[in-house]
Design an enzyme around this catalytic site. Structure first.
Site, PDB file in Angstrom:
ATOM      1  N   HIS A 304       0.852  -1.186   0.000  1.00 51.56           N
ATOM      2  CA  HIS A 304       0.000   0.000   0.000  1.00 51.56           C
ATOM      3  C   HIS A 304       0.886   1.234   0.000  1.00 51.56           C
ATOM      4  CE1 HIS A 304      -3.123   2.858   1.185  1.00 51.56           C
ATOM      5  NE2 HIS A 304      -3.959   1.963   0.710  1.00 51.56           N
ATOM      6  N   ASP A 361      -7.917  -5.625   0.221  1.00 50.84           N
ATOM      7  CA  ASP A 361      -8.406  -6.447  -0.881  1.00 50.84           C
ATOM      8  C   ASP A 361      -7.964  -7.898  -0.799  1.00 50.84           C
ATOM      9  OD1 ASP A 361      -9.759  -4.353  -2.180  1.00 50.84           O
ATOM     10  OD2 ASP A 361      -7.854  -3.562  -2.895  1.00 50.84           O
TER      11      ASP A 361
END
Ligand code: CMC
Length: 426
Positions: A304, A361
């Site tokens: 991320h 996710d």
């Protein structure tokens, strides 16, 4: 304490002010840099650039913290509902009971989609991706619900319409893609239950509402509700800065979310796990490929831009995944592969050195699969959840006295002035 930084350029010293956020984050205010020095900054991907000040969402990527309007996402996931979180994000505070009820009534009143829109849906080619359809249909809403008289009315009614209709539109696209009759929203059902009913109710098999699944969806959407200035939110703010209508700005956000490096990762994770399953469950090969700099393959659902620790949303999602699969008595081999893959990656030097942890996710697709949501609808589910965040950010930008048309600069590296050569002399 110094509240300025000094910049020395061509022998001259310039002082630039420091802006400090409520959590102590600091930024150099460069808004006068070019008029003062003639310089601009260069920051590909805006990794070091704040585009605005905001009081909506706080993230601390090093500590794995996420708060909406100051409230930790863990507390909201435990005690709140998606609707209450929507109110919190958009209005800046938790609602009273009456305010929440009123919002629920307004959502029901606005849940129907203009019948003529069904014709559009039916004319999209069968293989169309639901994100492309959703983005187009949200933009098309403006033609069906044209501009209102006052800005305040425009904002309040458009926001309600969008939040309510988006789930009807998403369920509608699923039904039409299957060649099934559209199921209309029911006024007796709440937001999440209504969505599940519109998705799965059929004349031959009425949908039985399962409160645990409804709660799982509630939490799923709470976890996706906002994430400060990410790719799609920045798209909404940038497009919105040209003062387009809200539908157009949200449509741009949906298109931005579609990408596999952003919201599309939830679909990409399931596709990756399925490929590993087809490869005999060889998750180690996926890890080796992800580490190989000559191979463009990345571990989807890992890494991320902001989180350099475990994504707090992923932690909640992982627990929810176990709960939903247990409740539904589903034994999904992809969950076993995901857990093995995660364990092996977190022990691997490459992933620890690069601070690559599972993001939201990584497990969300397994939850959605268990609920019966088709893989190509996963990113649509993310979009419905992110809608209140996009709206809150767009609304905040409208009220920001420092807001300007979004217009980054560049450093030109192309040819210097070159004379035109007529075609017969080339
Ligand atoms: N697998 C393997 N290597 C990775 C990964 C990954 N998933 N993510 C980053 N890296 C490596 C990358 O190769 C690069 O290495 P090097 O510096 O040697 O070239 C380094 O880490 C930095 O990567 P980056 O792309 O410059 O960093 P970023 O901050 O732009 O990356 C990211 C963020 C999300 C694009 C990236 O981690 C990624 O591609 N992850 C997979 C896609 C994914 O799961 N996206 C969903 C994000 S969460 C949902 C949302 O909020 O959007």
């Amino acid at each position: 304490m110094e509240d300025t930084v000094k910049l020395i350029f061509e022998g001259k010293t310039y002082e630039l002010p420091i802006v400090t956020g409520s959590e102590g984050e600091k930024a150099i205010d460069i808004s006068n840099l070019r008029p003062m020095t003639g310089l601009i900054t260069l920051d590909p991907g805006y990794a070091n650039t704040g585009s605005c000040t905001s009081s909506i969402t706080f993230m601390d990527g090093e500590k794995g913290i996420l708060r909406y309007r100051g409230i930790p996402v863990e507390q909201l996931a435990e005690h709140s509902s998606f609707l209450e979180t929507v109110y919190l994000l958009i209005n800046g505070r938790l609602p009273t009971k009456a305010e929440l009820n009123n919002m629920s009534v307004l959502f029901n009143d606005n849940s129907l989609v203009h019948e003529d829109m069904q014709i559009f849906y039916q004319n999209f080619p069968r293989a169309s991706h639901p994100m492309g359809i959703l983005s187009s249909m949200v933009n098309a809403l403006r033609s069906f619900y044209p501009e209102l008289q006052t800005l305040e009315e425009e904002i309040n009614i458009t926001v309600t319409r969008l939040l309510s209709k988006v789930r009807t539109m998403a369920a509608m696209s699923y039904k039409i893609s299957r060649g099934h009759k559209v199921v209309y929203p029911r006024p007796d059902l709440k937001y999440c239950a209504n969505f599940l009913n519109m998705m799965f109710d059929t004349p031959v098999k009425p949908y039985r509402i399962d409160e645990d699944l409804v709660r799982a969806l509630d939490v799923f959407w709470i976890l996706h509700a906002d994430h400060e200035q990410n790719c799609s939110t920045s798209a909404v703010r940038l497009v919105g800065s040209g003062r387009v209508n809200l539908y157009a700005a949200i449509s741009a956000g949906i298109a931005a979310l579609w990408g596999p490096l952003h919201g599309g990762a939830n679909q990409a994770v399931i596709e990756m796990l399925s490929d590993i399953q087809k490869d005999g469950g060889n998750y180690r090969r996926a890890i080796e490929r992800a580490k190989d700099k000559k191979d463009p393959f990345r571990l989807m659902g890992f890494g991320h831009r902001v989180y350099k620790a475990y994504d707090p949303r992923a932690r909640i999602m992982k627990k929810m995944c176990d709960k939903v699969l247990f409740k539904l008595k589903i034994n999904d081999p992809l969950l076993d592969i995901a857990k093995e893959l995660e364990e092996a990656a977190l022990k691997d030097d490459y992933f620890t050195e690069y601070n690559l942890y599972p993001n939201i996710d990584f497990y969300s697709g397994i939850v959605l699969r268990a609920m019966g949501i088709p893989t190509n609808m996963f990113t649509v589910m993310f979009a419905i959840g992110r809608l209140p965040g996009w709206i809150a950010q767009w609304k905040e930008s409208l009220d920001d006295p420092k807001w300007k048309l979004g217009r980054p600069r560049q450093i030109y590296i192309g040819p210097t002035q070159t004379d035109y050569i007529p075609i017969d002399q080339r």
